[in-house]
Design a protein around this motif. Structure first.
Motif, PDB file in Angstrom:
ATOM      1  N   THR A  13       1.474  12.144   9.707  1.00  0.00           N
ATOM      2  CA  THR A  13       1.679  12.086   8.247  1.00  0.00           C
ATOM      3  C   THR A  13       2.244  10.722   7.822  1.00  0.00           C
ATOM      4  OG1 THR A  13       3.956  12.908   8.043  1.00  0.00           O
ATOM      5  CG2 THR A  13       2.210  14.554   8.303  1.00  0.00           C
ATOM      6  N   HIS A  14       2.269  10.530   6.517  1.00  0.00           N
ATOM      7  CA  HIS A  14       2.691   9.254   5.947  1.00  0.00           C
ATOM      8  C   HIS A  14       4.172   9.233   5.588  1.00  0.00           C
ATOM      9  CE1 HIS A  14       1.766  11.917   2.568  1.00  0.00           C
ATOM     10  NE2 HIS A  14       2.606  11.206   1.855  1.00  0.00           N
ATOM     11  N   LYS A  15       4.924  10.272   5.919  1.00  0.00           N
ATOM     12  CA  LYS A  15       6.340  10.279   5.602  1.00  0.00           C
ATOM     13  C   LYS A  15       7.075   9.213   6.411  1.00  0.00           C
ATOM     14  CE  LYS A  15       6.964  15.044   4.047  1.00  0.00           C
ATOM     15  NZ  LYS A  15       7.707  16.317   4.254  1.00  0.00           N
ATOM     16  N   SER A  16       8.035   8.568   5.772  1.00  0.00           N
ATOM     17  CA  SER A  16       8.829   7.498   6.417  1.00  0.00           C
ATOM     18  C   SER A  16       7.931   6.403   6.973  1.00  0.00           C
ATOM     19  CB  SER A  16       9.713   8.068   7.537  1.00  0.00           C
ATOM     20  OG  SER A  16      10.552   9.085   7.052  1.00  0.00           O
ATOM     21  N   PHE A  17       6.815   6.154   6.314  1.00  0.00           N
ATOM     22  CA  PHE A  17       5.845   5.182   6.815  1.00  0.00           C
ATOM     23  C   PHE A  17       6.447   3.785   6.981  1.00  0.00           C
ATOM     24  CE2 PHE A  17       2.461   2.055   6.054  1.00  0.00           C
ATOM     25  CZ  PHE A  17       1.561   2.399   7.041  1.00  0.00           C
ATOM     26  N   PRO A  18       7.080   3.199   5.947  1.00  0.00           N
ATOM     27  CA  PRO A  18       7.602   1.835   6.140  1.00  0.00           C
ATOM     28  C   PRO A  18       8.735   1.764   7.147  1.00  0.00           C
ATOM     29  CG  PRO A  18       8.284   2.706   4.009  1.00  0.00           C
ATOM     30  CD  PRO A  18       7.316   3.690   4.581  1.00  0.00           C
ATOM     31  N   LEU A  46      -4.685   5.889   4.055  1.00  0.00           N
ATOM     32  CA  LEU A  46      -3.627   5.021   3.568  1.00  0.00           C
ATOM     33  C   LEU A  46      -3.779   4.728   2.079  1.00  0.00           C
ATOM     34  CD1 LEU A  46      -3.587   2.492   6.540  1.00  0.00           C
ATOM     35  CD2 LEU A  46      -1.781   4.132   5.996  1.00  0.00           C
ATOM     36  N   ALA A  47      -2.654   4.733   1.370  1.00  0.00           N
ATOM     37  CA  ALA A  47      -2.636   4.411  -0.052  1.00  0.00           C
ATOM     38  C   ALA A  47      -2.570   2.894  -0.231  1.00  0.00           C
ATOM     39  CB  ALA A  47      -1.442   5.086  -0.721  1.00  0.00           C
ATOM     40  N   PRO A  48      -2.874   2.381  -1.443  1.00  0.00           N
ATOM     41  CA  PRO A  48      -2.845   0.922  -1.651  1.00  0.00           C
ATOM     42  C   PRO A  48      -1.493   0.291  -1.350  1.00  0.00           C
ATOM     43  CG  PRO A  48      -4.024   1.988  -3.445  1.00  0.00           C
ATOM     44  CD  PRO A  48      -3.455   3.079  -2.601  1.00  0.00           C
ATOM     45  N   HIS A  49      -0.384   0.981  -1.695  1.00  0.00           N
ATOM     46  CA  HIS A  49       0.929   0.376  -1.424  1.00  0.00           C
ATOM     47  C   HIS A  49       1.220   0.321   0.075  1.00  0.00           C
ATOM     48  CE1 HIS A  49       1.715   4.746  -2.002  1.00  0.00           C
ATOM     49  NE2 HIS A  49       2.539   4.582  -0.989  1.00  0.00           N
ATOM     50  N   GLU A  50       0.664   1.254   0.852  1.00  0.00           N
ATOM     51  CA  GLU A  50       0.868   1.223   2.300  1.00  0.00           C
ATOM     52  C   GLU A  50       0.055   0.106   2.947  1.00  0.00           C
ATOM     53  OE1 GLU A  50       1.747   6.031   2.675  1.00  0.00           O
ATOM     54  OE2 GLU A  50      -0.279   5.233   2.947  1.00  0.00           O
ATOM     55  N   ILE A  51      -1.162  -0.112   2.453  1.00  0.00           N
ATOM     56  CA  ILE A  51      -1.960  -1.244   2.927  1.00  0.00           C
ATOM     57  C   ILE A  51      -1.255  -2.554   2.604  1.00  0.00           C
ATOM     58  CG2 ILE A  51      -4.132  -2.476   2.623  1.00  0.00           C
ATOM     59  CD1 ILE A  51      -4.565   0.021   4.155  1.00  0.00           C
ATOM     60  N   SER A  52      -0.668  -2.626   1.398  1.00  0.00           N
ATOM     61  CA  SER A  52       0.048  -3.838   1.003  1.00  0.00           C
ATOM     62  C   SER A  52       1.261  -4.070   1.890  1.00  0.00           C
ATOM     63  CB  SER A  52       0.469  -3.725  -0.463  1.00  0.00           C
ATOM     64  OG  SER A  52       1.118  -4.897  -0.893  1.00  0.00           O
ATOM     65  N   PHE A  53       1.946  -2.997   2.290  1.00  0.00           N
ATOM     66  CA  PHE A  53       3.101  -3.161   3.176  1.00  0.00           C
ATOM     67  C   PHE A  53       2.666  -3.660   4.553  1.00  0.00           C
ATOM     68  CE2 PHE A  53       6.250  -1.558   6.222  1.00  0.00           C
ATOM     69  CZ  PHE A  53       7.389  -2.152   5.705  1.00  0.00           C
ATOM     70  N   LEU A  54       1.529  -3.195   5.036  1.00  0.00           N
ATOM     71  CA  LEU A  54       1.009  -3.700   6.311  1.00  0.00           C
ATOM     72  C   LEU A  54       0.709  -5.196   6.225  1.00  0.00           C
ATOM     73  CD1 LEU A  54      -1.379  -0.776   7.325  1.00  0.00           C
ATOM     74  CD2 LEU A  54       0.708  -1.454   8.513  1.00  0.00           C
ATOM     75  N   GLY A  72      -9.270   5.767   7.324  1.00  0.00           N
ATOM     76  CA  GLY A  72      -7.927   5.359   6.941  1.00  0.00           C
ATOM     77  C   GLY A  72      -6.853   6.368   7.258  1.00  0.00           C
ATOM     78  N   THR A  73      -7.190   7.438   7.982  1.00  0.00           N
ATOM     79  CA  THR A  73      -6.214   8.485   8.274  1.00  0.00           C
ATOM     80  C   THR A  73      -5.473   8.249   9.588  1.00  0.00           C
ATOM     81  OG1 THR A  73      -7.948   9.802   9.323  1.00  0.00           O
ATOM     82  CG2 THR A  73      -7.523  10.209   6.993  1.00  0.00           C
ATOM     83  N   THR A  74      -5.849   7.224  10.347  1.00  0.00           N
ATOM     84  CA  THR A  74      -5.194   6.927  11.624  1.00  0.00           C
ATOM     85  C   THR A  74      -4.893   5.436  11.690  1.00  0.00           C
ATOM     86  OG1 THR A  74      -6.387   8.723  12.707  1.00  0.00           O
ATOM     87  CG2 THR A  74      -5.352   7.083  14.131  1.00  0.00           C
ATOM     88  N   GLY A  94       7.623 -23.150   2.324  1.00  0.00           N
ATOM     89  CA  GLY A  94       8.728 -22.311   2.734  1.00  0.00           C
ATOM     90  C   GLY A  94       8.796 -20.979   2.025  1.00  0.00           C
ATOM     91  N   VAL A  95       7.779 -20.632   1.228  1.00  0.00           N
ATOM     92  CA  VAL A  95       7.761 -19.377   0.470  1.00  0.00           C
ATOM     93  C   VAL A  95       6.470 -18.624   0.780  1.00  0.00           C
ATOM     94  CG1 VAL A  95       7.844 -18.306  -1.808  1.00  0.00           C
ATOM     95  CG2 VAL A  95       9.123 -20.407  -1.374  1.00  0.00           C
ATOM     96  N   ILE A  96       6.602 -17.347   1.111  1.00  0.00           N
ATOM     97  CA  ILE A  96       5.442 -16.483   1.309  1.00  0.00           C
ATOM     98  C   ILE A  96       5.164 -15.757   0.001  1.00  0.00           C
ATOM     99  CG2 ILE A  96       4.560 -14.452   2.518  1.00  0.00           C
ATOM    100  CD1 ILE A  96       6.219 -15.254   4.920  1.00  0.00           C
ATOM    101  N   ARG A  97       3.973 -15.930  -0.546  1.00  0.00           N
ATOM    102  CA  ARG A  97       3.585 -15.243  -1.781  1.00  0.00           C
ATOM    103  C   ARG A  97       2.852 -13.955  -1.401  1.00  0.00           C
ATOM    104  NH1 ARG A  97       3.754 -18.205  -6.509  1.00  0.00           N
ATOM    105  NH2 ARG A  97       2.222 -16.773  -7.405  1.00  0.00           N
ATOM    106  N   HIS A  98       3.401 -12.838  -1.851  1.00  0.00           N
ATOM    107  CA  HIS A  98       2.806 -11.543  -1.544  1.00  0.00           C
ATOM    108  C   HIS A  98       2.433 -10.862  -2.854  1.00  0.00           C
ATOM    109  CE1 HIS A  98       1.859  -7.987   0.786  1.00  0.00           C
ATOM    110  NE2 HIS A  98       2.565  -7.262  -0.067  1.00  0.00           N
ATOM    111  N   GLU A  99       1.164 -10.608  -3.052  1.00  0.00           N
ATOM    112  CA  GLU A  99       0.677  -9.994  -4.290  1.00  0.00           C
ATOM    113  C   GLU A  99       0.438  -8.504  -4.065  1.00  0.00           C
ATOM    114  OE1 GLU A  99      -2.865 -10.531  -7.651  1.00  0.00           O
ATOM    115  OE2 GLU A  99      -2.670 -11.940  -5.978  1.00  0.00           O
ATOM    116  N   LEU A 100       1.115  -7.683  -4.851  1.00  0.00           N
ATOM    117  CA  LEU A 100       0.943  -6.241  -4.763  1.00  0.00           C
ATOM    118  C   LEU A 100      -0.314  -5.820  -5.511  1.00  0.00           C
ATOM    119  CD1 LEU A 100       4.581  -4.914  -5.332  1.00  0.00           C
ATOM    120  CD2 LEU A 100       3.502  -5.735  -3.251  1.00  0.00           C
ATOM    121  N   PRO A 101      -0.949  -4.718  -5.108  1.00  0.00           N
ATOM    122  CA  PRO A 101      -2.146  -4.255  -5.824  1.00  0.00           C
ATOM    123  C   PRO A 101      -1.817  -3.873  -7.260  1.00  0.00           C
ATOM    124  CG  PRO A 101      -1.413  -2.619  -4.223  1.00  0.00           C
ATOM    125  CD  PRO A 101      -0.609  -3.860  -3.965  1.00  0.00           C
TER     126      PRO A 101
END
Length: 401
Positions: A13-18, A46-54, A72-74, A94-101
């Protein structure tokens, strides 16, 4: 002859994923997560926010390997070395730019809290700029960026991590009408890396000495802040006289409009207001509460102020030296620290919550020791003392350097 690679730890399951991915990165153990929303008829996997966290993990590490099944289930994640914003690791200036969906429905704290856990063990300072669908207010299951700044980041000082840590709110944004479509901008600077966090012993919660807070309005009248502050102070003033709530007013951000006739058109998003409160005790214990207007509106500012104040009183009444919002951070750092016994006073309701019980099981699966629990001494019937033995994992990047 090379050692045989250990098999990945298996979770479902996706609980406590991050948090599971953070523990995997800190301990160097690969994980295999299956059954991620397998029964969802429209959006399995996987949801879009979980892909973004990866993708965020991939940006701040070097050598990480991620495998995702066709549906996307495994997921199989093999962690690499935490490099932070080191030169040559994808950072620009020196800065990482991370764009969220754009359709991200989770608050920015979903990304900030796990990233802060990785930052002290990084090889170089961490400097990440979050753009795109950033929601700075509180959402379902996520605290606001203000509470992260005032109630979570100060906890690192207990472990000797306090220098060059800053969370900048460059642009605020509440959720859109559908609960997503944020357009904020937040920058995290975490420049204090350590070899090992120090051992902590927090057994005295003390008495509440002051309350601070931030009332924010985005794209709405500034009078909403005054109404929230007045309602909250009506509840909190009898508790302590040292209560100060700041007022932050900003304009609503613009995002591209889905108008085929006018492709350059833009529309406002992230309109709303909210309140973040933090109570500090005489011994440095922090208790927080968050509340924001619903995306569809319809709730007056007075209700937001009163409910948030009552939530803060409830958090204080649970007892302990740490609230439910900061407990995962404290327990994780204690488990990753030096090989000594740290002790933490926690309320029974906090320790018995589903989130903390799941965290204890995950730490045990990653090789951590079990927690020792005993009753608190004195007149503290609703509190327990939790003893945690550190693993001595430490900062691998510093060890190599």
């Amino acid at each position: 002859m090379a050692d045989i690679e250990r098999k990945p730890l298996r979770f479902t399951t996706h609980k406590s994923f991050p948090h599971r991915l953070v523990l995997s990165t800190l301990t160097g153990r690969a994980v295999h997560i299956s059954q991620i929303r397998p029964s969802s008829p429209t959006n399995p996997g996987l949801a879009p926010h979980e892909i973004s966290f990866l993708r965020l993990l991939e940006s701040v590490t070097n050598g990480s390997h991620i495998e995702i099944s066709y549906t996307g289930t495994t997921l199989v994640y093999r962690p690499g070395l935490i490099t932070g914003s080191a030169p040559g690791s994808g950072a620009s200036g020196g800065v990482i730019r991370h764009e969220l969906p754009a359709g991200c429905a989770r608050g920015i704290s979903y990304f900030l809290i796990p990233l802060c856990l990785l930052a002290p063990f990084s090889k170089a300072p961490v400097n990440v700029l979050f753009t795109g669908g950033v929601i700075t207010s509180t959402t379902t299951g996520d605290m606001s960026v203000d509470s992260v700044r005032t109630a979570v980041l100060p906890l690192y000082a207990q472990f000797g991590i306090s220098n060059n840590i800053e969370l900048r709110i460059l642009r605020r944004s509440n959720p859109g009408v559908r609960g997503n479509e944020g357009a904020g901008e937040v920058q995290l600077v975490f420049g204090h890396q350590v070899r090992l966090p120090t051992t902590v012993h927090l057994l005295n919660p003390g008495r509440i000495k002051r309350i601070r807070g931030v009332a924010y309005s985005t794209g709405v009248s500034a009078s909403n802040n005054a109404r929230m502050i007045e309602a909250a102070r009506g509840v909190l003033n009898p508790m302590t006289g040292d209560t100060y709530i700041f007022s932050d007013i900003s304009s609503a951000p613009f995002i591209p409009s889905a108008d085929k006739l006018n492709p350059k058109a833009k529309k406002k998003t992230g309109i709303g207001f909210g309140l973040s409160l933090v109570a500090e005790s005489s011994t440095g214990a922090l208790y927080s509460a968050d509340l924001a207007s619903p995306p569809a509106g319809g709730q007056p500012p007075e209700d937001i102020g009163q409910q948030c104040a009552y939530q803060l009183l409830e958090s204080v009444s649970q007892g302990g030296s740490v609230s439910l919002a900061g407990a995962p951070t404290m327990l994780t750092l204690m488990s990753m620290g030096s090989e000594d016994v740290g002790r933490l006073l926690m309320g029974k309701d906090v320790l018995g919550s589903e989130e903390i019980i799941g965290l204890g099981r995950d730490l045990k699966a990653f090789g951590g020791s079990g927690w020792g629990v005993r009753d608190a001494t004195g007149n503290r019937e609703d509190e327990l003392v939790v003893s945690v033995v550190g693993r001595g994992v430490g900062n691998v990047g510093r060890k190599i350097a």
